[in-house]
Design an enzyme around this catalytic site. Structure first.
Site, PDB file in Angstrom:
ATOM      1  N   ARG A  56      14.660 -16.293  -6.542  1.00 35.65           N
ATOM      2  CA  ARG A  56      13.457 -15.544  -6.144  1.00 35.65           C
ATOM      3  C   ARG A  56      12.512 -16.486  -5.414  1.00 35.65           C
ATOM      4  NH1 ARG A  56       9.618 -15.570  -9.438  1.00 35.65           N
ATOM      5  NH2 ARG A  56      10.788 -15.042 -11.304  1.00 35.65           N
ATOM      6  N   TYR A 109       1.852   3.713  11.303  1.00 36.42           N
ATOM      7  CA  TYR A 109       3.112   4.206  10.731  1.00 36.42           C
ATOM      8  C   TYR A 109       2.774   4.891   9.394  1.00 36.42           C
ATOM      9  CZ  TYR A 109       7.287   3.959   7.866  1.00 36.42           C
ATOM     10  OH  TYR A 109       8.302   4.261   7.001  1.00 36.42           O
ATOM     11  N   ASP A 182       1.159  -5.759  13.207  1.00 36.68           N
ATOM     12  CA  ASP A 182       2.513  -5.257  12.953  1.00 36.68           C
ATOM     13  C   ASP A 182       3.239  -5.266  14.293  1.00 36.68           C
ATOM     14  OD1 ASP A 182       4.800  -3.700  12.635  1.00 36.68           O
ATOM     15  OD2 ASP A 182       3.879  -2.432  11.103  1.00 36.68           O
ATOM     16  N   LYS A 207      14.183  -2.896  11.888  1.00 39.22           N
ATOM     17  CA  LYS A 207      14.205  -2.318  13.231  1.00 39.22           C
ATOM     18  C   LYS A 207      14.847  -3.297  14.216  1.00 39.22           C
ATOM     19  CE  LYS A 207      12.224   1.058  11.120  1.00 39.22           C
ATOM     20  NZ  LYS A 207      11.344   0.588  10.131  1.00 39.22           N
TER      21      LYS A 207
HETATM   22  N1  PLP Z   1       5.873  -0.897  10.315  1.00 39.16           N
HETATM   23  C1  PLP Z   1       6.349  -0.061  11.234  1.00 39.16           C
HETATM   24  C2  PLP Z   1       5.735  -0.032  12.604  1.00 39.16           C
HETATM   25  C3  PLP Z   1       7.433   0.778  10.938  1.00 39.16           C
HETATM   26  O1  PLP Z   1       7.897   1.621  11.875  1.00 39.16           O
HETATM   27  C4  PLP Z   1       7.991   0.734   9.622  1.00 39.16           C
HETATM   28  C5  PLP Z   1       9.126   1.604   9.246  1.00 39.16           C
HETATM   29  O2  PLP Z   1       9.489   2.525   9.959  1.00 39.16           O
HETATM   30  C6  PLP Z   1       7.447  -0.143   8.682  1.00 39.16           C
HETATM   31  C7  PLP Z   1       6.394  -0.962   9.065  1.00 39.16           C
HETATM   32  C8  PLP Z   1       7.975  -0.217   7.274  1.00 39.16           C
HETATM   33  O3  PLP Z   1       9.153  -0.940   7.208  1.00 39.16           O
HETATM   34  P1  PLP Z   1      10.356  -0.674   6.172  1.00 39.16           P
HETATM   35  O4  PLP Z   1      10.854   0.721   6.414  1.00 39.16           O
HETATM   36  O5  PLP Z   1      11.340  -1.738   6.499  1.00 39.16           O
HETATM   37  O6  PLP Z   1       9.774  -0.802   4.792  1.00 39.16           O
END
Ligand code: PLP
Length: 387
Positions: A56, A109, A182, A207
Site C-alpha cells: 500500500r 464531470y 483535471d 481514459k
Molecule cells: N474526471 C473526468 C474528466 C472524467 O471524465 C472522469 C470519468 O469519466 C473522472 C474524472 C473519474 O475517473 P474514474 O472513472 O477513473 O474514477
C-alpha cells in the site's frame, strides 16, 4: 540517460517510454515486472531494500508508473490511484479541511460533482459551481482566505468549455488558493497544466493515459514537494492505491499516448468537418473550431484539440437517442479515451446524476469519443446513423 535527464531534457514520447524505470539491474527486463507482492523481506528490522516495506505504501511496479506520470506532466512527483475519483478524493482530503470552500466547474464531470456535493459537502466542505471558462465569474466565486482550491476541468466534459489555465492560476494564487486541473480530456500529450501555473494535476487514467478501455485508474501530479508530501501521506493513509496488474496496463498505455493522441485528433478533425456540414446536426462543439468560444485559449495552451466531440441532434431528444443506438463502429457506452470509438447520450448516461441541477446538460446532446479506427469507416457509420 539518467532519470533526471529523461525528465527534463527528452521529448514527450521519450519520457513517456523511458522515464520512471531503468532496465532491471538483475535480469535486464526492459519492462517493469509486475511485483505481485504485498510485503517485502527486511534485512534485519528496518533494513528495507529500496525503501519497500508494504505494497500500500510502495510497490516497484507502481513506482515506475508514478515516475513516468511525473515526467510527462513536467512535475516533480506522481501518484497513482485505484480510480480517477479515488485520486480526486485524496486531493480533497489532503488539501482541504471541513469548513473550507472550493470552486468547481459548473459543468464538471458528473462523478466529480457527486463526490463534491454528496460526499465532501456533508463532511463540511463548501463549494460554489462557476463557469471556469469565464475568469470574471471564477473571481466572483472565490472567497479570499476561505477558498482553498479552484478546481478546473479543461476542456470540460461534455460541453468542452475551455478554461484559461494561466489566468485562473493567477486569480487563485492571488486569493491564497491552489489551482487543481483535471487534465483527463486533454491528456498530458496535448496540455501540461503545471507548466502554465497549476499546482495539482489530476487524471482519470482510465481514459487516454490507459487508452485501451481495459483498466480503471487515477493519477495526481505536483511540482511542489510540500504538496507532494501531503498527497503522498494521504495516498498511504487513505489507501486507494491500484494493484500491480492495473498499474502495468496503465503504464503500457502511457508509452503510446503520443501516437494515439495524434490519430485521435486527426480522426476528430475529419469528423468535425463531416458533422458541421450535415443537415440533421445542430451545434458542433469542438475547441478546434474557430467558432468555439474557447478556441483562442485552447490554441495557446493545447498542442491540438483532442478526440472528444459533442454535437446536438436537430431532431431533439428522440433523434439523439436513435443516433446513439444506431451506430455500429461507434460503440454505445460510457467512458472515453480508448482506441475504439464510443458514442453516448450524456443526459441519460454519464451526466444523469446532475439532472435537475444547474449542471444539467441539453437533452439533444451526443458525445463522441473518437477512436483511432479508419476515419472513413467512422464517418460512414455516423452518416448511416444520422440519416
Ligand atoms: N474526471 C473526468 C474528466 C472524467 O471524465 C472522469 C470519468 O469519466 C473522472 C474524472 C473519474 O475517473 P474514474 O472513472 O477513473 O474514477
Amino acid at each position: 540517460m539518467s532519470e533526471q535527464e529523461h525528465r527534463f531534457k527528452s521529448g514527450f514520447e521519450t519520457r513517456a517510454i523511458h522515464a520512471g524505470y531503468e532496465p532491471d539491474p538483475t535480469t535486464g527486463a526492459v519492462i517493469p515486472p509486475i511485483y505481485a507482492t504485498s510485503t517485502y523481506k527486511q534485512d534485519g528490522v528496518g533494513g528495507l531494500r529500496g525503501g519497500y516495506e508494504y505494497s500500500r505504501s510502495g510497490n516497484p511496479t507502481r513506482t515506475a508508473l508514478e515516475g513516468a506520470l511525473a515526467a510527462v506532466e513536467e512535475g516533480e512527483r506522481g501518484f497513482a490511484f485505484a480510480s480517477g475519483l479515488a485520486a480526486e478524493d485524496t486531493i480533497l482530503r489532503s488539501l482541504t479541511q471541513p469548513g473550507d470552500h472550493i470552486v468547481i466547474p459548473d459543468d464538471a464531470y458528473g462523478g466529480t460533482f457527486r463526490l463534491v456535493d454528496k460526499v465532501a459537502r456533508p463532511w463540511g466542505l463548501e463549494h460554489t459551481p462557476a463557469p471556469v471558462h469565464d475568469v470574471t465569474k471564477v473571481a466572483e466565486a472565490i472567497r479570499p482566505g476561505h477558498t482553498k482550491l479552484v478546481w478546473v476541468e479543461t476542456p470540460t466534459n461534455p460541453l468542452l468549455n475551455v478554461a484559461d489555465i494561466a489566468a485562473v492560476a493567477n486569480l487563485a494564487h492571488a486569493a491564497g488558493a491552489l489551482l487543481v486541473v483535471d487534465n483527463t480530456f486533454a491528456s498530458p500529450y496535448l496540455q501540461q497544466p503545471l507548466t502554465l501555473g497549476a499546482d495539482v494535476v489530476v487524471h482519470s487514467t482510465t481514459k487516454y493515459v490507459g487508452g485501451h478501455s481495459d483498466v480503471v485508474g487515477g493519477a495526481v501530479v505536483v511540482k511542489d514537494l510540500g504538496l507532494a508530501e501531503r498527497i503522498g501521506f494521504h495516498q498511504n493513509a487513505m489507501g486507494a492505491v491500484p494493484g500491480p496488474f492495473d498499474v502495468f496496463l496503465t503504464h503500457r498505455g502511457l508509452k503510446t499516448l503520443g501516437v494515439r493522441m495524434d490519430r485521435h485528433c486527426d480522426n476528430a478533425e475529419r469528423i468535425v468537418d463531416f458533422l458541421t456540414a450535415h443537415p440533421a446536426v445542430g451545434d458542433v462543439i469542438y475547441p478546434g473550431l474557430e467558432t468555439h468560444p474557447g478556441h483562442e485559449v485552447a490554441q495557446r495552451q493545447m498542442k491540438r484539440f483532442g478526440g472528444i466531440i459533442s454535437f446536438r441532434a436537430k431532431g431533439g431528444l428522440e433523434h439523439a437517442l436513435q443516433v446513439c443506438s444506431r451506430t455500429e463502429v461507434f460503440t454505445l457506452g460510457e467512458s472515453l479515451g480508448g482506441v475504439e470509438s464510443l458514442i453516448e447520450h450524456p443526459g441519460k448516461m454519464t451526466h444523469a446524476s446532475v439532472a435537475g441541477t444547474d449542471l444539467e446538460v441539453p437533452a439533444d446532446l451526443i458525445r463522441l469519443s473518437v477512436g483511432i479506427e479508419t476515419a472513413d469507416d467512422l464517418i460512414a457509420d455516423l452518416e448511416r446513423a444520422l440519416d
